[in-house]
Write an enzyme that holds these catalytic residues in place. Structure first.
Site, PDB file in Angstrom:
ATOM      1  N   GLY A  73       2.533   4.716   1.068  1.00  0.00           N
ATOM      2  CA  GLY A  73       3.045   5.124   2.369  1.00  0.00           C
ATOM      3  C   GLY A  73       3.793   4.035   3.095  1.00  0.00           C
ATOM      4  O   GLY A  73       4.110   4.185   4.277  1.00  0.00           O
ATOM      5  N   PRO A 116       0.825  -1.215   0.000  1.00  0.00           N
ATOM      6  CA  PRO A 116       0.000   0.000   0.000  1.00  0.00           C
ATOM      7  C   PRO A 116       0.854   1.258   0.000  1.00  0.00           C
ATOM      8  O   PRO A 116       2.026   1.237   0.382  1.00  0.00           O
ATOM      9  CB  PRO A 116      -0.820  -0.124   1.301  1.00  0.00           C
ATOM     10  CG  PRO A 116      -0.100  -1.117   2.138  1.00  0.00           C
ATOM     11  CD  PRO A 116       0.662  -2.014   1.233  1.00  0.00           C
ATOM     12  N   GLU A 126       7.545   2.824 -10.343  1.00  0.00           N
ATOM     13  CA  GLU A 126       6.232   3.033 -10.952  1.00  0.00           C
ATOM     14  C   GLU A 126       6.378   3.546 -12.385  1.00  0.00           C
ATOM     15  O   GLU A 126       5.728   4.501 -12.803  1.00  0.00           O
ATOM     16  CB  GLU A 126       5.421   4.040 -10.127  1.00  0.00           C
ATOM     17  CG  GLU A 126       5.098   3.583  -8.727  1.00  0.00           C
ATOM     18  CD  GLU A 126       3.987   2.543  -8.689  1.00  0.00           C
ATOM     19  OE1 GLU A 126       3.492   2.171  -9.759  1.00  0.00           O
ATOM     20  OE2 GLU A 126       3.627   2.112  -7.594  1.00  0.00           O
TER      21      GLU A 126
END
Length: 620
Positions: free
Chosen positions: A379, A377, A506
Site C-alpha cells: 500500500g 510495506p 514482484e
C-alpha cells in the site's frame, strides 16, 4: 407548455441514433436504391385493388388483351424482384454499417486508457460491442424499409380512397388518430423498458465474464452457490424486463387488430349501405377494403419500427458515450530512443479520482544501466509508481523526465517500446507459446531468435519437452502452464523486445523456491546492460541494487544502498532483520549462485552462460 416540452424530448431521443447512423458513413447511393426499389414494389401493390375493382364491376378477363396480361404479370414479377433486391440491399447495408460501428468500437476499446477499465466492467464493454450494435443492425436491415414503404403505402392508399369516396375516407381519419393516442404512450414505455433491459444485459454480461474468467477461484473458494445467486438475480431482472416488454407488445398487437376489425366492420356496414343505395359499386367497396388492408398492415409495421427505434436509440446513447470517452494520445512531439539520459522522477504526486493521494512528492533518479529497487510495506504506492512510469495514468503534480525531456513529450508508442515489463502475474493470451513470445512485436521473429531468448530465460528445457514445442497452446490466460513456466515465457518475451528500460514487479513473489532460483538467473540475463527498476518484498532479490528506495504511504522515506539503509533506516533494518534471521547470506549479498537440478517445470540439464552482444541474444 408541457405538451411542447414532451414533444421536444421525444424528438431529441432520435438524435443519438441519427448521429450514429451518419458517422458510420453508409453508402447513400445503395440506401437510396434499396428504398427506391421498396417504393416501386409498394406503388405496384397500389394498382392491384383498382384491377380487382374492375373485375368485380363486370370487367372480364376475356376483354383483356395478351399484352395487358403480360404487362400485369410483368408488374407482379417486377414487384417481387424489386422487393427482394430491396430487402437484400438493406440487409447488406445494415451488416456493413454495423461492421463499421464495431470496428470503431474495437479500435476505441484498444486506445482507451487503463482508468476507463477501472471504472467500467469488461462485460459491459462486450455488451456494447455485441448486443447494442445488434439492435441497430436489426433496425436498419429489417425495419428501415418499412418506414418509407409504409408511408408511401398509407399516403397512396388514402389518396385513392379520397378519390373513390371521400366520405368513407373521413371515417378512417376519425378512428386512426384514436389508436395513435394509445400507441404513442406505449412506445415511450417501450423505450424506458428497452433502455433498462440493455443496462441489465450489460451488467449480466459483466457478471458472467468476471465469474467465468476466474472460475478456478470460484471453485477453490467454494463460492458456486454465491455466484449462482448473483447470476440468478441478473437472470430474474432480465426476465422482469422481458415480461414488461411482453406486456407492451401484448397491448400493441391486439390494439392494432382491434382497430383493423373495427374499421373493417364500419367500412363493410357503411359501404354496404352505400352499395344498396347505388352510391357505391360493389367493386369500389372491395377496392376500399383492400386499400384499408394496405393502410392497416403498414401501420402495424410502422408501430414495430418505432418500437425498434426506441431500442436502437437507447443502444446508440451508450455507444456514443463509449466513442466519446477520452482516449490515450499516441502521438508526441518527438520519438524516444532510450539514449536521452537518466530517468528522473520529479516531485511526483497522484491519486485515483477524488481519493487521497497515493503518491506525494516522490523524487529520485535512475542512471542508465543501473538497478533501482523499490521496497516498503504494502500500500505504499509502488505499483502506482510503475503505472505512472508506463504512462497508464498522468501525474497530477510533478513530472517524469528522460534526460532533460518530459516523457509526455515523447510519442506514447515510442516510450512504451523502450520498456520491458515482467509482473508477478505473467499474463499470457490464449494461443501458442510462439504467439505469446512474439506478442506485440511488429517485426518478424525468427525461430532462432525465439530459441535463443527462451534459452536465456531458462524456458527452452520445458518447451522442448512439450509434445508440440513452441506451437503448444497455453490455454486461456496460460492456465495449461505452471507459474514458473509462465514467468519464464514472460522473461523471454521481454528479451525479444530488447527493451532499454526494464520494469520488474514482484517477478518472483508467487513462485516456489526452485522455480524462483531459475527465474532469478533468467532475470539476471535480462537485466544486463539495462536501466532496471524492481519492486520486491523479498530483500534477497535486491540487495545488490545500485540504489534502494524505501516507500511508505506514497512517500520516499529512505534512499541508498543496502548497507546504507541498514545503518540509517529503522524500518528497512526491521525488514532486513526479520529476513536476516531466515537467510543471512542472501541479505549480505554473499549468496553463492548454484545451478539447480531441473525438473519438467524448471527445464532440463545445466544451462550454459549467456550474454547480450550488440543488442542480440547470443550464447557464450
Amino acid at each position: 407548455m408541457n405538451s411542447n416540452t414532451s414533444s421536444q424530448q421525444r424528438g431529441m431521443t432520435f438524435k443519438p441514433f441519427l448521429k450514429l447512423l451518419k458517422e458510420t458513413k453508409p453508402s447513400y447511393g445503395l440506401l437510396a436504391l434499396a428504398i427506391g426499389l421498396g417504393i416501386i414494389s409498394t406503388l405496384v401493390s397500389l394498382v392491384i385493388p383498382m384491377f380487382t375493382k374492375s373485375l368485380v364491376d363486370g370487367f372480364s378477363l376475356a376483354s383483356v388483351s395478351k399484352l395487358q396480361i403480360a404487362a400485369i404479370a410483368g408488374a407482379f414479377i417486377a414487384q417481387t424482384i424489386a422487393g427482394g433486391i430491396s430487402i437484400y440491399l438493406l440487409n447488406f447495408l445494415g451488416q456493413k454499417m454495423v461492421a463499421g460501428l464495431r470496428d470503431r468500437l474495437w479500435r476505441k476499446f484498444l486506445v482507451l486508457p487503463v482508468s476507463y477499465y477501472n471504472d467500467n466492467r469488461t462485460g459491459e464493454s462486450v455488451s456494447r460491442m455485441t448486443n447494442d450494435t445488434g439492435i441497430i443492425k436489426t433496425l436498419i436491415s429489417e425495419h428501415l424499409a418499412n418506414l418509407f414503404t409504409g408511408i408511401i403505402s398509407i399516403v397512396g392508399s388514402v389518396a385513392v380512397l379520397l378519390y373513390l369516396n371521400w366520405k368513407m375516407t373521413l371515417v378512417l381519419f376519425a378512428v386512426i388518430p384514436l389508436s395513435a393516442l394509445i400507441l404513442v404512450p406505449l412506445g415511450r414505455k417501450m423505450y424506458n423498458i428497452s433502455k433498462g433491459m440493455q443496462d441489465e444485459t450489460a451488467s449480466f454480461t459483466a457478471t458472467l465474464s468476471g465469474v467465468l474468467s476466474e472460475i478456478r477461484l470460484v471453485k477453490a473458494s467454494g463460492a458456486e452457490k454465491r455466484e449462482y445467486e448473483a447470476g440468478r438475480t441478473g437472470i430474474m431482472n432480465l426476465l422482469s424486463f422481458g415480461i414488461r416488454e411482453g406486456k407492451i407488445n401484448a397491448m400493441i398487437s391486439p390494439l392494432v387488430s382491434f382497430v383493423f376489425m373495427m374499421l373493417l366492420v364500419v367500412i363493410i356496414g357503411y359501404g354496404g349501405m352505400q352499395v344498396s343505395a347505388g352510391v357505391l359499386s360493389a367493386g369500389e367497396l372491395v377496392a376500399f377494403i383492400l386499400y384499408l388492408i394496405q393502410i392497416i398492415m403498414p401501420l402495424t409495421q410502422l408501430t414495430t419500427f418505432f418500437t425498434q427505434i426506441q431500442k436502437a436509440t437507447g443502444a446508440s446513447e451508450r455507444i456514443i458515450e463509449t466513442l466519446a470517452a477520452e482516449e490515450e494520445i499516441y502521438e508526441g512531439a518527438s520519438e524516444a530512443n532510450g539514449t536521452e539520459g537518466p530517468i528522473i522522477v520529479e516531485d511526483l504526486s497522484f491519486g485515483y479520482k477524488n481519493a487521497e493521494k497515493v503518491l506525494s512528492g516522490v523524487s529520485f533518479q535512475m542512471l542508465p544501466g543501473e538497478v533501482t529497487a523499490i521496497v516498503g510495506p504494502s500500500g505504499g504506492g509502488k505499483t502506482t509508481l510503475f503505472a505512472l512510469l508506463e504512462r497508464f495514468y498522468e501525474p497530477q503534480n510533478g513530472q517524469i523526465l528522460l534526460g532533460d525531456q518530459p516523457v509526455r513529450n515523447f510519442s506514447l508508442r515510442s516510450w512504451r517500446n523502450l520498456i520491458g515489463y515482467v509482473s508477478q502475474e505473467s499474463p499470457l493470451l490464449a494461443g501458442t507459446i510462439a504467439e505469446n513470445l512474439s506478442y506485440g512485436l511488429e517485426r518478424e521473429v525468427s525461430e532462432q531468435e525465439m530459441r535463443q531468448a527462451a534459452a536465456m530465460a531458462y524456458a527452452d528445457g520445458f518447451i522442448d519437452e512439450l509434445p508440440e514445442g513452441y506451437q503448444t497452446d497455453v490455454g486461456e490466460r496460460g492456465v495449461k502452464l505452471s507459474g514458473g513456466q509462465r514467468q519464464r515465457i514472460a522473461i523471454a518475451r521481454a528479451l525479444l523486445r530488447n527493451p532499454k528500460i526494464l520494469m520488474l514487479d514482484e517477478a518472483t513473489s508467487s513462485l516456489d523456491s526452485q522455480s524462483e532460483a531459475v527465474v532469478q538467473k533468467a532475470l539476471g540475463n535480462l537485466m544486463q546492460g539495462r536501466t532496471t527498476i524492481v519492486i520486491a518484498h523479498r530483500l534477497a532479490t535486491v540487495v545488490k541494487a545500485n540504489q534502494i528506495i524505501f516507500m511508505e504511504k506514497g512517500q520516499i522515506t529512505g534512499r541508498g544502498t543496502h548497507e546504507e539503509l541498514l545503518q540509517d533506516h529503522e524500518l528497512y533494518r526491521e525488514f532486513a532483520t526479520q529476513q536476516l534471521q531466515m537467510n543471512l547470506p542472501e541479505l549480505t549479498g554473499e549468496i553463492e549462485e548454484a545451478e539447480p537440478d531441473y525438473d519438467k517445470d524448471s527445464g532440463s540439464g545445466r544451462r550454459p552462460t549467456h550474454s547480450r552482444i550488440g543488442g542480440s541474444v547470443s550464447e557464450s
